[in-house]
Design a protein around this motif. Structure first.
Motif, PDB file in Angstrom:
ATOM      1  N   ASN A 216       9.298 -52.946  -4.915  1.00  0.00           N
ATOM      2  CA  ASN A 216      10.108 -53.907  -4.728  1.00  0.00           C
ATOM      3  C   ASN A 216      11.647 -53.544  -4.497  1.00  0.00           C
ATOM      4  OD1 ASN A 216       7.797 -55.819  -5.118  1.00  0.00           O
ATOM      5  ND2 ASN A 216       8.224 -56.205  -7.207  1.00  0.00           N
ATOM      6  N   ASP A 217      11.542 -52.751  -3.487  1.00  0.00           N
ATOM      7  CA  ASP A 217      12.795 -52.112  -3.260  1.00  0.00           C
ATOM      8  C   ASP A 217      13.871 -53.184  -2.490  1.00  0.00           C
ATOM      9  OD1 ASP A 217      14.935 -50.262  -2.705  1.00  0.00           O
ATOM     10  OD2 ASP A 217      14.232 -49.717  -0.872  1.00  0.00           O
ATOM     11  N   ASP A 218      15.077 -53.402  -3.160  1.00  0.00           N
ATOM     12  CA  ASP A 218      16.084 -54.142  -2.621  1.00  0.00           C
ATOM     13  C   ASP A 218      17.027 -53.600  -1.610  1.00  0.00           C
ATOM     14  OD1 ASP A 218      17.274 -53.049  -4.637  1.00  0.00           O
ATOM     15  OD2 ASP A 218      17.498 -54.728  -6.031  1.00  0.00           O
ATOM     16  N   GLY A 219      16.848 -52.297  -1.644  1.00  0.00           N
ATOM     17  CA  GLY A 219      17.830 -51.651  -0.696  1.00  0.00           C
ATOM     18  C   GLY A 219      18.908 -50.993  -1.295  1.00  0.00           C
ATOM     19  N   GLY A 220      19.196 -51.221  -2.747  1.00  0.00           N
ATOM     20  CA  GLY A 220      20.148 -50.640  -3.596  1.00  0.00           C
ATOM     21  C   GLY A 220      21.484 -51.629  -3.338  1.00  0.00           C
ATOM     22  N   SER A 221      21.249 -53.014  -2.991  1.00  0.00           N
ATOM     23  CA  SER A 221      22.310 -53.739  -2.889  1.00  0.00           C
ATOM     24  C   SER A 221      22.235 -54.998  -3.932  1.00  0.00           C
ATOM     25  CB  SER A 221      22.356 -54.445  -1.286  1.00  0.00           C
ATOM     26  OG  SER A 221      23.306 -55.390  -1.537  1.00  0.00           O
ATOM     27  N   ASP A 222      23.387 -55.455  -4.436  1.00  0.00           N
ATOM     28  CA  ASP A 222      23.237 -56.695  -5.204  1.00  0.00           C
ATOM     29  C   ASP A 222      22.868 -57.812  -4.409  1.00  0.00           C
ATOM     30  OD1 ASP A 222      23.975 -55.179  -7.178  1.00  0.00           O
ATOM     31  OD2 ASP A 222      26.238 -55.687  -7.107  1.00  0.00           O
ATOM     32  N   PHE A 223      22.845 -57.867  -3.111  1.00  0.00           N
ATOM     33  CA  PHE A 223      22.459 -58.915  -2.235  1.00  0.00           C
ATOM     34  C   PHE A 223      20.958 -58.853  -1.892  1.00  0.00           C
ATOM     35  CE2 PHE A 223      27.311 -58.250  -1.715  1.00  0.00           C
ATOM     36  CZ  PHE A 223      27.507 -59.499  -2.258  1.00  0.00           C
ATOM     37  N   GLY A 224      20.534 -57.845  -2.157  1.00  0.00           N
ATOM     38  CA  GLY A 224      18.910 -57.932  -1.653  1.00  0.00           C
ATOM     39  C   GLY A 224      18.628 -57.586  -0.059  1.00  0.00           C
ATOM     40  N   ARG A 225      17.348 -57.519   0.031  1.00  0.00           N
ATOM     41  CA  ARG A 225      17.101 -57.375   1.731  1.00  0.00           C
ATOM     42  C   ARG A 225      16.027 -58.459   1.960  1.00  0.00           C
ATOM     43  NH1 ARG A 225      12.596 -54.445   2.707  1.00  0.00           N
ATOM     44  NH2 ARG A 225      11.469 -53.223   0.858  1.00  0.00           N
ATOM     45  N   PRO A 226      15.737 -58.922   3.147  1.00  0.00           N
ATOM     46  CA  PRO A 226      14.803 -59.859   3.554  1.00  0.00           C
ATOM     47  C   PRO A 226      13.490 -58.968   3.826  1.00  0.00           C
ATOM     48  CG  PRO A 226      16.352 -59.533   5.371  1.00  0.00           C
ATOM     49  CD  PRO A 226      16.691 -58.711   4.270  1.00  0.00           C
ATOM     50  N   LEU A 227      12.378 -59.826   3.735  1.00  0.00           N
ATOM     51  CA  LEU A 227      11.115 -59.291   4.051  1.00  0.00           C
ATOM     52  C   LEU A 227      10.854 -59.909   5.460  1.00  0.00           C
ATOM     53  CD1 LEU A 227       8.329 -58.165   3.181  1.00  0.00           C
ATOM     54  CD2 LEU A 227       7.579 -60.327   2.379  1.00  0.00           C
ATOM     55  N   GLY A 228      10.885 -59.050   6.379  1.00  0.00           N
ATOM     56  CA  GLY A 228      10.791 -59.370   7.726  1.00  0.00           C
ATOM     57  C   GLY A 228      12.149 -59.461   8.359  1.00  0.00           C
ATOM     58  N   LYS A 229      11.976 -59.970   9.613  1.00  0.00           N
ATOM     59  CA  LYS A 229      13.345 -60.250  10.439  1.00  0.00           C
ATOM     60  C   LYS A 229      13.474 -61.629  10.306  1.00  0.00           C
ATOM     61  CE  LYS A 229      12.448 -56.510  13.639  1.00  0.00           C
ATOM     62  NZ  LYS A 229      12.176 -56.183  15.325  1.00  0.00           N
ATOM     63  N   GLY A 230      12.849 -62.671  10.008  1.00  0.00           N
ATOM     64  CA  GLY A 230      12.963 -63.891  10.000  1.00  0.00           C
ATOM     65  C   GLY A 230      13.099 -64.775  11.355  1.00  0.00           C
TER      66      GLY A 230
END
Length: 526
Positions: A216-230
């Motif tokens: 569940n890698d959130d990219g190392g950011s407090d804001f997270g990252r999306p699953l897919g491009k949306g």
């Protein structure tokens, strides 16, 4: 030995004896209800395997569990499944036992935590001895008494238990290609593995199994990252206001303007209650904020930061919608997306500091932490500028007054038929920031399908360096969420009359005997 006389065989006729059911005995309906809970449970992705595959309702049996599945069953599911099928005194002891192993197996333990469970496990074992047969207890049932002492001396048990060794032995067995030469096959496979590891560490820029990101890698950011491009969507007027207003409430740079607007309303409406003024403030602040910034810039040439100007103008009417999101070490998915999946990633919990009013006319509101439980329905990214973006979770929140309760075993239950917002009005607050979300799991109650038991999930692959210990900071989050400790009787009675050995409402068993001699032999064997 003459103990537990209510459980002794009772002679009925010349060749029959009646065996009364013990307090932990389950009939067919109880077993079906117990397994029904396990059959319907869904955990977040990567938390556990699909346990429902190993539950067989028709045969009323469980088989094929792996070691980690047994841990999950023992530490979390056993108390939930047993709470509706066994008497209260039995369930309380099982909850205490589950709490012990759950705390012991947590990734971070303070000495005070281990000292506490060290004292409690002795009491728990004594209560188990009052319930289950004496033949059930051997050295393995005595072992938990020494486990906290070992943890106090040697540290976390994850570095000392047998599961990594067993997994590595399986890896060595897979190296065998020539069964006539197993040692040579293992040596050759091990050498090849070492060479591959050396190459992988030398080429550290390439992704290999030794440096791949966590699940569940959130990219190392407090804001997270999306699953897919949306996908790109257009926000309706109600959703636009709801999202924009929540962002303004949670921005520190806007706090002075909020205080100014609130003071202005109090001066304009001196006879109104605090509850009414707060309501008007929440509904009109975003409009007043935009007009105030625009007017001050045009009339008095007041200088505002680019961030304030962008927030005052509001977000773009076009937004981006996602079906999943990684944040805070969790993987979230919308409820619609996971309907046909065997995992559950839509459970959300939020602990927020809110103003509580006793009534509409209450002039002395109280500020405190309130826990809100909900289900994730939409994940939306709104854009103020190309550099100022916010990801919001839209959830169906349960009404904490009528939709949340606590049962006799201190389990929290929620009912999604009692939602906080049903009309999707402009004054509703269904959104939260993505970084505020924490994950929970809901397990359906077997007797009342409208109610669900709440299980708090811990972060995968991360270690929380804080504990429940009072010496830590007040905002420290415990690594493991325990159920409330059951108030077990600390006086261990030695007389049969003080314990309900026989379970009421369950039929016993009639067995054939050849007379009094066999009956006595049965008593001695028991």
């Amino acid at each position: 030995m003459g103990v537990r006389k209510p459980l002794h065989p009772q002679q009925r006729g010349s060749k029959k004896a009646y065996l009364a059911p013990a307090c932990f005995t389950m009939n067919k309906d109880n077993k079906y209800m117990f397994l029904k809970v396990l059959k319907g449970v869904k955990f977040p992705d990567g938390y556990a395997s699909n346990i429902s595959r190993h539950v067989h309702l028709k045969e009323r049996s469980i088989w094929g569990l792996k070691s980690h599945d047994s841990h999950i069953l023992m530490q979390q599911l056993l108390p939930i499944a047993a709470r509706r099928t066994l008497p209260k005194n039995v369930v309380e002891v099982l909850i205490e036992l589950a709490n012990f192993f759950r705390q012991l197996c947590s990734k971070v333990n303070m000495p005070s935590d281990l000292e506490n469970i060290k004292d409690r496990i002795v009491l728990t074992i004594c209560h188990l001895e009052k319930i289950f047969p004496l033949s059930f207890f051997n050295v393995m049932e005595h072992l938990p008494i020494h486990l906290p002492e070992e943890a106090l001396v040697a540290g976390a048990i994850q570095f000392r238990w047998m599961y990594p060794i067993e997994r590595y032995l399986l890896t060595l067995k897979r190296y065998v290609r020539n069964r006539a030469r197993p040692e040579a096959s293992i040596a050759k496979g091990y050498l090849m593995e070492e060479c591959m590891n050396f190459c992988a560490r030398y080429l550290n820029e390439a992704e290999t199994k030794s440096n791949r990101p966590c699940r569940n890698d959130d990219g190392g950011s407090d804001f997270g990252r999306p699953l897919g491009k949306g996908v790109k969507i257009r926000l309706d007027d109600v959703t636009w206001v709801q999202a924009h207003r929540y962002v303004l409430v949670n921005m520190d740079v806007v706090t002075p303007f909020r205080n100014q607007h609130l003071e202005m309303l109090e001066d304009e409406m001196p006879r109104r209650t605090t509850h009414y003024i707060q309501k008007v403030h929440n509904e009109t602040f975003h409009t007043w904020f935009k007009n105030y910034v625009t007017t001050q810039r045009r009339t008095s040439n007041m200088v505002f930061s680019e961030e304030i100007i962008s927030l005052a103008n509001g977000p773009d009417e076009f937004a981006r919608k996602f079906k999943g999101y990684f944040v805070n070490g969790f993987r979230f998915r919308t409820k619609k997306y996971e309907n046909h999946r065997t995992t559950q990633n839509s459970g959300v919990v939020l602990k927020a500091n809110t103003m509580s009013y006793a009534s509409v006319r209450d002039q002395n509101p109280r500020s405190g932490d309130v826990t809100f439980h909900g289900v994730l329905t939409d994940i939306v990214e709104i854009r103020y500028t190309n550099t100022l973006k916010f990801v919001l979770f839209k959830c169906d929140w349960v009404d904490s007054l009528v939709g949340v309760k606590e049962d006799e075993f201190k389990f929290t239950l929620v009912n999604f038929n009692h939602l906080l917002y049903k009309e999707n009005g402009i004054g509703d607050e269904p959104f939260i920031l993505a970084q505020q979300a924490r994950q929970v799991c809901y397990v359906q109650d077997p007797l009342d399908s409208d109610w669900h038991v709440v299980l708090t999930m811990t972060v995968r692959d991360l270690f929380d360096m804080y504990s429940k210990d009072s010496s830590r900071t007040p905002t420290a989050v415990p690594q493991v969420e325990l159920y409330a400790s059951q108030q077990l009787d600390e006086t261990i009675y030695l007389h049969d009359k003080d314990v309900n050995w026989v379970r009421q409402g369950v039929e016993g068993t009639v067995v054939e005997t050849d007379g009094v001699e066999n009956l006595v032999e049965m008593e001695e064997s028991d």
